[in-house]
Design a protein around this motif. Sequence first.
Motif, PDB file in Angstrom:
ATOM      1  N   SER A 161      20.523   8.798  15.186  1.00  0.00           N
ATOM      2  CA  SER A 161      22.237   8.691  14.902  1.00  0.00           C
ATOM      3  C   SER A 161      22.259   7.424  14.900  1.00  0.00           C
ATOM      4  O   SER A 161      23.131   6.741  13.995  1.00  0.00           O
ATOM      5  CB  SER A 161      22.958   9.339  15.951  1.00  0.00           C
ATOM      6  OG  SER A 161      22.867   9.150  17.354  1.00  0.00           O
ATOM      7  N   GLN A 162      21.700   6.497  15.882  1.00  0.00           N
ATOM      8  CA  GLN A 162      21.714   5.273  15.741  1.00  0.00           C
ATOM      9  C   GLN A 162      21.262   4.573  14.605  1.00  0.00           C
ATOM     10  O   GLN A 162      21.894   3.541  14.047  1.00  0.00           O
ATOM     11  CB  GLN A 162      21.019   4.566  16.973  1.00  0.00           C
ATOM     12  CG  GLN A 162      21.797   4.707  18.214  1.00  0.00           C
ATOM     13  CD  GLN A 162      21.108   3.875  19.366  1.00  0.00           C
ATOM     14  OE1 GLN A 162      20.263   3.195  19.137  1.00  0.00           O
ATOM     15  NE2 GLN A 162      21.598   4.124  20.620  1.00  0.00           N
ATOM     16  N   ARG A 163      20.069   5.150  14.113  1.00  0.00           N
ATOM     17  CA  ARG A 163      19.639   4.600  13.050  1.00  0.00           C
ATOM     18  C   ARG A 163      20.648   4.845  11.817  1.00  0.00           C
ATOM     19  O   ARG A 163      20.657   3.820  10.913  1.00  0.00           O
ATOM     20  CB  ARG A 163      18.328   5.391  12.439  1.00  0.00           C
ATOM     21  CG  ARG A 163      17.636   4.640  11.481  1.00  0.00           C
ATOM     22  CD  ARG A 163      16.229   5.701  10.980  1.00  0.00           C
ATOM     23  NE  ARG A 163      16.171   7.036  11.229  1.00  0.00           N
ATOM     24  CZ  ARG A 163      15.522   7.867  10.471  1.00  0.00           C
ATOM     25  NH1 ARG A 163      14.428   7.531  10.220  1.00  0.00           N
ATOM     26  NH2 ARG A 163      15.958   9.241  10.467  1.00  0.00           N
TER      27      ARG A 163
ATOM     28  N   THR B 161      15.681   1.317  16.535  1.00  0.00           N
ATOM     29  CA  THR B 161      16.840   2.037  17.204  1.00  0.00           C
ATOM     30  C   THR B 161      15.934   3.167  17.722  1.00  0.00           C
ATOM     31  O   THR B 161      14.873   3.741  17.470  1.00  0.00           O
ATOM     32  CB  THR B 161      17.523   2.686  16.132  1.00  0.00           C
ATOM     33  OG1 THR B 161      16.776   3.055  14.914  1.00  0.00           O
ATOM     34  CG2 THR B 161      18.352   1.276  15.367  1.00  0.00           C
TER      35      THR B 161
ATOM     36  N   GLU C 112      30.835   9.154  16.709  1.00  0.00           N
ATOM     37  CA  GLU C 112      30.842   7.761  16.834  1.00  0.00           C
ATOM     38  C   GLU C 112      30.845   7.038  15.446  1.00  0.00           C
ATOM     39  O   GLU C 112      30.855   5.696  15.124  1.00  0.00           O
ATOM     40  CB  GLU C 112      29.451   7.520  17.437  1.00  0.00           C
ATOM     41  CG  GLU C 112      29.451   7.944  18.934  1.00  0.00           C
ATOM     42  CD  GLU C 112      28.082   7.504  19.537  1.00  0.00           C
ATOM     43  OE1 GLU C 112      27.163   6.887  18.890  1.00  0.00           O
ATOM     44  OE2 GLU C 112      28.040   7.931  20.826  1.00  0.00           O
TER      45      GLU C 112
ATOM     46  N   SER D 249      26.465  12.871  17.217  1.00  0.00           N
ATOM     47  CA  SER D 249      26.650  11.733  17.934  1.00  0.00           C
ATOM     48  C   SER D 249      28.043  11.821  18.464  1.00  0.00           C
ATOM     49  O   SER D 249      28.640  10.916  19.232  1.00  0.00           O
ATOM     50  CB  SER D 249      26.681  10.616  16.838  1.00  0.00           C
ATOM     51  OG  SER D 249      27.774  10.576  16.027  1.00  0.00           O
TER      52      SER D 249
ATOM     53  N   THR E  72      31.829   3.942  23.057  1.00  0.00           N
ATOM     54  CA  THR E  72      30.789   3.410  23.596  1.00  0.00           C
ATOM     55  C   THR E  72      30.358   3.744  24.919  1.00  0.00           C
ATOM     56  O   THR E  72      29.255   3.370  25.242  1.00  0.00           O
ATOM     57  CB  THR E  72      31.061   1.956  23.328  1.00  0.00           C
ATOM     58  OG1 THR E  72      32.369   1.753  24.093  1.00  0.00           O
ATOM     59  CG2 THR E  72      31.202   1.502  21.863  1.00  0.00           C
TER      60      THR E  72
ATOM     61  N   ARG F 263      23.796   5.314  11.839  1.00  0.00           N
ATOM     62  CA  ARG F 263      25.008   4.162  11.958  1.00  0.00           C
ATOM     63  C   ARG F 263      24.677   2.929  11.524  1.00  0.00           C
ATOM     64  O   ARG F 263      25.520   2.225  10.778  1.00  0.00           O
ATOM     65  CB  ARG F 263      25.542   4.465  13.499  1.00  0.00           C
ATOM     66  CG  ARG F 263      26.247   5.726  13.753  1.00  0.00           C
ATOM     67  CD  ARG F 263      27.268   5.451  15.076  1.00  0.00           C
ATOM     68  NE  ARG F 263      26.441   4.981  16.219  1.00  0.00           N
ATOM     69  CZ  ARG F 263      25.678   5.614  16.839  1.00  0.00           C
ATOM     70  NH1 ARG F 263      25.759   7.117  16.839  1.00  0.00           N
ATOM     71  NH2 ARG F 263      25.074   5.281  17.907  1.00  0.00           N
ATOM     72  N   SER F 264      23.376   2.497  11.879  1.00  0.00           N
ATOM     73  CA  SER F 264      22.985   1.190  11.403  1.00  0.00           C
ATOM     74  C   SER F 264      22.929   1.018   9.973  1.00  0.00           C
ATOM     75  O   SER F 264      23.289   0.042   9.212  1.00  0.00           O
ATOM     76  CB  SER F 264      21.877   0.741  12.207  1.00  0.00           C
ATOM     77  OG  SER F 264      21.397  -0.442  11.807  1.00  0.00           O
TER      78      SER F 264
ATOM     79  N   SER G  29      17.150   6.434  18.544  1.00  0.00           N
ATOM     80  CA  SER G  29      17.844   7.624  17.922  1.00  0.00           C
ATOM     81  C   SER G  29      18.132   7.721  16.509  1.00  0.00           C
ATOM     82  O   SER G  29      18.269   6.519  16.056  1.00  0.00           O
ATOM     83  CB  SER G  29      19.283   7.732  18.935  1.00  0.00           C
ATOM     84  OG  SER G  29      20.124   7.399  18.506  1.00  0.00           O
TER      85      SER G  29
END
Length: 776
Positions: free
Chosen positions: A441-443, A437, A600, A597, A659, A445-446, A439
């Motif tokens: 924030s993506q990490r 990932t 999100e 984020s 998105t 969220r994942s 970012s």
Amino acid sequence: MDVADLLTSAGINIAICVVLLTLYSILRKQPGNACVYFTRKLISEPIEGSGDLNCLTRFVPSASWIARAWQATDEEILAVGGLDAVVFMRIVVFSIRVFIIAAIICLFLVLPVNYNEHGKWCYEHKEIHAEPLEVFTTASVKEASKWFWAHCLALYLISFSACALLYFEYKSITQMRLAHITGSPPNPSHFTVLVRGVPGSPVNSYSESVEQFFSTYYAESYLSHQIVYGDCTIDKLVKDAEKIYRMLKTINPRSLDRSFPNCLAGETTHSFMVLNHRADRVLRSTSMDGLHPRHSKKECPAAFVFFKTRYAALVAAQVLQSSNPMLWVTELAPEPHDVYWSNLSIPFKQVWFRKITTLLASVVFMLVFLAPVTLVQGLTQEYQLDQLSRSLPLLEGILKQNFIRRVVTGYLPSVILMLFLYTVPPTMMLFSAMEGTVSRSQRKRSACIKVLYFMIWNVFFVNVLSGSIISQLSAVSSFTDIPIHLAKAVPAQATFFTTYVLSSGWASLSCEIMQPYPLFYNLFLKFILRKDQDPSHCALTFPHHTEIPRLLLFVLLGFTFSIMAPSILPFLLVFFFLAFLVYRNQILNVYVQKYDSGGEFWPIVQNATIFALLLTQVIALGVFGIKRSPVASGFVIPLIVLTLLFNEYCRQRFSPVFTRRPAQILIEMDQQDEKLGRKQEIHNQIRSAYFQNPIISFQLSNNANWSMSSNTSLHHGDEESNCGMELSRPSREGALGSNLTPVYRGQGTLEAGASRFSFLTLYGDEIIAQDALLYL
């Protein structure tokens, strides 16, 4: 388990909560614990004075923090924690609202039906404390009972209420997200596209390839770019600078007279001479006219590409750049503080393999976790304790005592499961980082999604099918048998999940507000190492990947057991009310916002809540089928269809905003910038936003209340812009009682990958640091 066992577990958890909350109200008043319980305020706001150290009120418990958390508005939460913090609190508020409705309906309509449906009235039952908890579930309702209309009506009311509240929350958060996009200052990420999979060339470097590609195909909108570098000398230089800075903060000012005697005479010291020499060596080995081919190995096949307008960046991010989808892969860049730099150097062709590998690792971890779950469920069974006492005669006398037996069967299993679950979030965070990932924030969220799946499967389904998982699964001959097996298993586990809410809910919130690990670390530094803790070093961001799955698991338990075993609802409501106060306090005082984020996380909440509703309806369908109530079963099927249609409408109406960014809004923002004449200013800012190794890092620059002003020149082609900063802080009484006035200035010229920075650190009238010439 009977009601007395449940009350024993509740009493233990209430005592733990009262003790920890009382202890917190005292510890937070101690000046030495300010860096633990007021981290965010110490970093973002000046705190003058230390109070009266001899005041006895510091050792008297108080509820002032409760009043402060209750009175805080959404605007305050948004200001200090960002939209992500507001979204998290809306999860808690939504849960409180929906379960107040469910508690009113089920406790006054469903629970009396469950209790009196064996043909007995209340006076024919045992005393309440001696009743087994099964008499309060649907298991006590006789077959073909005419009272199943009450359960069906309650299911409809709860489902419609939940969908209505979800709709208004989704609509409100969508509007807040749009306001977040339009109302904030010009965001560099709106003009920036992250490009990965840049093809290698034997002639050009990656940087030259990026510039050639975008200046050819996006000639009118392309502004500039910044290539991503791997680990190189600059990383060591920055770490050395930060380390020296931290050491200088702890130097006694009196020793500076001996260390730097020439400063008062106006001569220049050379405390950073090693830094300068290393930087000079880098500069001499680098061609100032461009990137030397022998340094191309330091470049990564990824770059941040800056565009002149938001709309141009949006178009470039969403179109397919090449006939080979694995090359020139573009996406909108995350915010500068949100970039996860270490993953940008990962080749894009490895990302799909990493995702498959981490998925398999997550599945294996979930299967390995079956062992502690089986152990936990073994302790909840009375016959398992009898076998244990026969195997270990030393425990026979202990396990015969009623209180010990109630603790082992009613309290200990949920505590053991909770302790094992503490290993899950960091493990899933590690898996999410390995995915590639780009970012933080993506990490997060994942990791949040992985932890949520883990909790639903290992905490809910595995415990529901406990003890005989293989036999239960082998007995399912078709998909239509699943509701029947769930209908048999779920009511039987109502007691375990009620105690789980007490231990993992109430007690964990008390531990959350106590912050035991930072507290013990702070005490260790103060009393063992004799050091003061820097608040910027212990600053924590909000653990969304841990707390959101916990809340959503309790939402799942609330929905599934509201009809089957309504006695769980009061305990859930207490948990959500306590969570409302605790999390607000933590957001206001403890957790530091480093990135946002833009809400999100809410689609995860929406999908998990809809899943919980559908699971509740499927289990109710199975219960009505087992109890031979075809009318009630027939009414559940349309409810399932309506819930699916509602979810699809929300997915079409609101989800795209989370998105993608609306082109209409971005174009209007571009037009507004052009009308106000600030396009050039914005272009100057975005060029300097994504420095991979800023000399003054986020932690250093946030160690005090900094004021910023541009004074650095950036050269790119024929254009020049101011992008530097002057960081200063007013003098304040230091930890050692001296009047320290540190001033940091960064100024110079960025040209062809080189940069000269000046570091002026002033203690009184003394200069103790000089400039450094660095290669970027």
